[in-house]
Write an enzyme that holds these catalytic residues in place. Structure first.
Site, PDB file in Angstrom:
ATOM      1  N   ALA A  47      -9.894  -1.757  15.640  1.00 13.42           N
ATOM      2  CA  ALA A  47      -9.315  -2.866  16.270  1.00 13.42           C
ATOM      3  C   ALA A  47     -10.344  -3.708  16.716  1.00 13.42           C
ATOM      4  O   ALA A  47     -10.433  -5.148  16.416  1.00 13.42           O
ATOM      5  CB  ALA A  47      -8.393  -2.426  17.151  1.00 13.42           C
ATOM      6  N   ASP A 240      -5.709   1.482  19.313  1.00  9.98           N
ATOM      7  CA  ASP A 240      -5.490   0.183  19.037  1.00  9.98           C
ATOM      8  C   ASP A 240      -4.986  -0.982  20.266  1.00  9.98           C
ATOM      9  O   ASP A 240      -5.056  -2.058  20.139  1.00  9.98           O
ATOM     10  CB  ASP A 240      -4.412  -0.057  17.905  1.00  9.98           C
ATOM     11  CG  ASP A 240      -4.799  -0.234  16.624  1.00  9.98           C
ATOM     12  OD1 ASP A 240      -6.165   0.126  16.349  1.00  9.98           O
ATOM     13  OD2 ASP A 240      -4.537  -1.086  15.993  1.00  9.98           O
ATOM     14  N   ASN A 250      -2.133   4.297  18.633  1.00 14.15           N
ATOM     15  CA  ASN A 250      -3.385   4.663  17.922  1.00 14.15           C
ATOM     16  C   ASN A 250      -2.768   5.010  16.491  1.00 14.15           C
ATOM     17  O   ASN A 250      -1.602   5.367  16.188  1.00 14.15           O
ATOM     18  CB  ASN A 250      -4.105   5.638  18.654  1.00 14.15           C
ATOM     19  CG  ASN A 250      -5.517   5.606  18.110  1.00 14.15           C
ATOM     20  OD1 ASN A 250      -6.206   4.561  17.513  1.00 14.15           O
ATOM     21  ND2 ASN A 250      -6.123   6.665  17.925  1.00 14.15           N
TER      22      ASN A 250
HETATM   23  O1  MRU Z   1      -6.192   1.865  10.521  1.00 17.92           O
HETATM   24  P1  MRU Z   1      -7.686   1.884  11.238  1.00 17.92           P
HETATM   25  O2  MRU Z   1      -8.572   2.821  10.332  1.00 17.92           O
HETATM   26  O3  MRU Z   1      -8.076   0.584  11.546  1.00 17.92           O
HETATM   27  O4  MRU Z   1      -7.477   2.814  12.569  1.00 17.92           O
HETATM   28  C1  MRU Z   1      -8.383   2.721  13.572  1.00 17.92           C
HETATM   29  C2  MRU Z   1      -7.931   3.329  14.700  1.00 17.92           C
HETATM   30  O5  MRU Z   1      -6.834   3.787  14.867  1.00 17.92           O
HETATM   31  C3  MRU Z   1      -8.769   3.286  15.870  1.00 17.92           C
HETATM   32  O6  MRU Z   1      -8.790   4.401  16.819  1.00 17.92           O
HETATM   33  C4  MRU Z   1      -8.778   2.103  16.774  1.00 17.92           C
HETATM   34  O7  MRU Z   1      -8.513   1.015  15.883  1.00 17.92           O
HETATM   35  C5  MRU Z   1     -10.101   1.775  17.521  1.00 17.92           C
HETATM   36  S1  MRU Z   1     -11.389   1.734  16.538  1.00 17.92           S
HETATM   37  C6  MRU Z   1     -12.773   1.459  17.716  1.00 17.92           C
END
Ligand code: MRU
Length: 349
Positions: A47, A240, A250
């Site tokens: 995110a 997220d 998340n």
């Molecule tokens: O689908 P992704 O790989 O982008 O998912 C990432 C996550 O779920 C994280 O926990 C979130 O975006 C935070 S990343 C610092």
């Protein structure tokens, strides 16, 4: 390693293609559509990284608007076009609240400018400021989280929340805590879920192995037996989006891990910057939207057909506050009851 770099001379945004790691490949974006594709296709992910990538996407869109109108577009029309571009970016990753927050802030700032000439330099400056904020917030998350990590701890982490998932490429969120603990010579061992279906655990392993952290990847469905055998001291995940009630959006599998930790009475921590809180939406709004098959705004369910059998493959889940031990934020470690604690946080300067 940074997830992307802005090249002022060529006016392009260059992403490390995170799908190809550990092999190092790049994707060059010269227009908004390229950035939309990079977000949707997981070239860039996480995110916080996506949020700033979105700001550069807006810069590319601004160049396009200027080019299309031979440089003589009226200010209000320019702003309308930029708003359309921002709406497309937000739709590319609807769970990531950081993205909509930063784009709203940039658009608001633009609306206070006087000439179209000021727009591109303004957005570029906002992007740089946001990267700097991201760096500071993540360092503070790591410092706050460190207090919860004892020597000889074994930590389970899910998905990927390291340098490539944030804008600075430095400390991540949940993973940043592990990095700092290891830097401080705390003897930590990490199990990382491979994280089906996109296997972000491979990026976690790539980064933590480079930092000499003792890391082992496990299949997602092995977490239960490891916790049952008392091999895990705590679970830390990123987010997220976190609502004012403490509900955490998340990566799929987060909820299942939280249920396991509750059953086995080990801590479940969620690490996030202040920019990942959504103090506006209510859970009911979001669940209603998820049930609407026409517009699945907070959930990126995909239908994959294997041998003519449809597979439901959700990308995100929701973890309720009663399963969460603490939220580790740059502003401090927040304990239940979350609703009161987050209301106070919202009021704080
Ligand atoms: O689908 P992704 O790989 O982008 O998912 C990432 C996550 O779920 C994280 O926990 C979130 O975006 C935070 S990343 C610092």
């Amino acid at each position: 390693m940074k997830p992307f770099e802005w090249k002022q001379d060529t006016k392009t945004l260059i992403f490390v293609d995170q799908r190809a790691l550990p092999s190092l490949e790049y994707v060059t974006c010269s227009k908004l559509e390229d950035v939309l594709g990079a977000i949707k296709n997981m070239v860039v992910r996480g995110a916080p990284a996506i949020a700033i990538a979105g700001v550069y996407g807006l810069v590319l869109h601004a160049f396009h608007i200027k080019q299309k109108s031979y440089g003589s577009v009226d200010f209000d029309k320019f702003l309308i076009e930029l708003k359309k571009g921002a709406a497309q970016l937000i739709k590319a990753r609807p769970t990531a609240v950081n993205l909509s927050l930063v784009l709203d802030k940039v658009l608001q700032g633009i609306s206070k400018l006087s000439t179209t000439e000021e727009i591109v330099p303004f957005i570029l400056r906002e992007a740089e400021l946001a990267i700097d904020d991201d760096r500071k917030m993540n360092l503070q998350i790591a410092a706050n989280g460190l207090e919860l990590i004892k020597d000889n701890f074994t930590i389970l982490i899910h998905c990927h929340t390291g340098g490539l998932a944030v804008a600075s490429g430095e400390y991540g969120t949940a993973q940043g805590i592990v990095s700092l603990a290891s830097e401080k010579r705390r003897n930590v061992k990490v199990f990382a879920t491979e994280t089906r279906p996109f296997l972000q655990g491979r990026i976690t392993a790539f980064e933590l192995a480079q930092e000499d952290v003792n890391i082992t990847i496990i299949p997602d469905n092995a977490a239960g037996i490891l916790i049952y055998r008392k091999l895990i001291d705590c679970v830390i995940v990123g987010a997220d989006r976190v609502l004012s009630t403490g509900h955490v959006f998340n990566k799929i599998g987060t909820y299942a891990l939280a249920v396991l930790t509750k059953h086995h009475k080990i801590p479940f921590y969620v690490a996030l910057p202040i920019t990942t809180f959504d103090f506006v939406h209510k859970l009911e709004d979001i669940i209603v939207e998820q049930r609407d098959p026409k517009e699945v705004r907070f959930c990126r369910d995909q239908q994959i057909v294997a041998n003519d059998v449809p597979v439901l493959n959700p990308a995100f889940d929701i973890t309720p506050p009663e399963l969460i031990t603490a939220l580790i934020c740059d502003k401090g470690v927040i304990y239940p009851p979350f609703e009161e604690a987050l209301a106070a946080l919202r009021e704080s300067p």
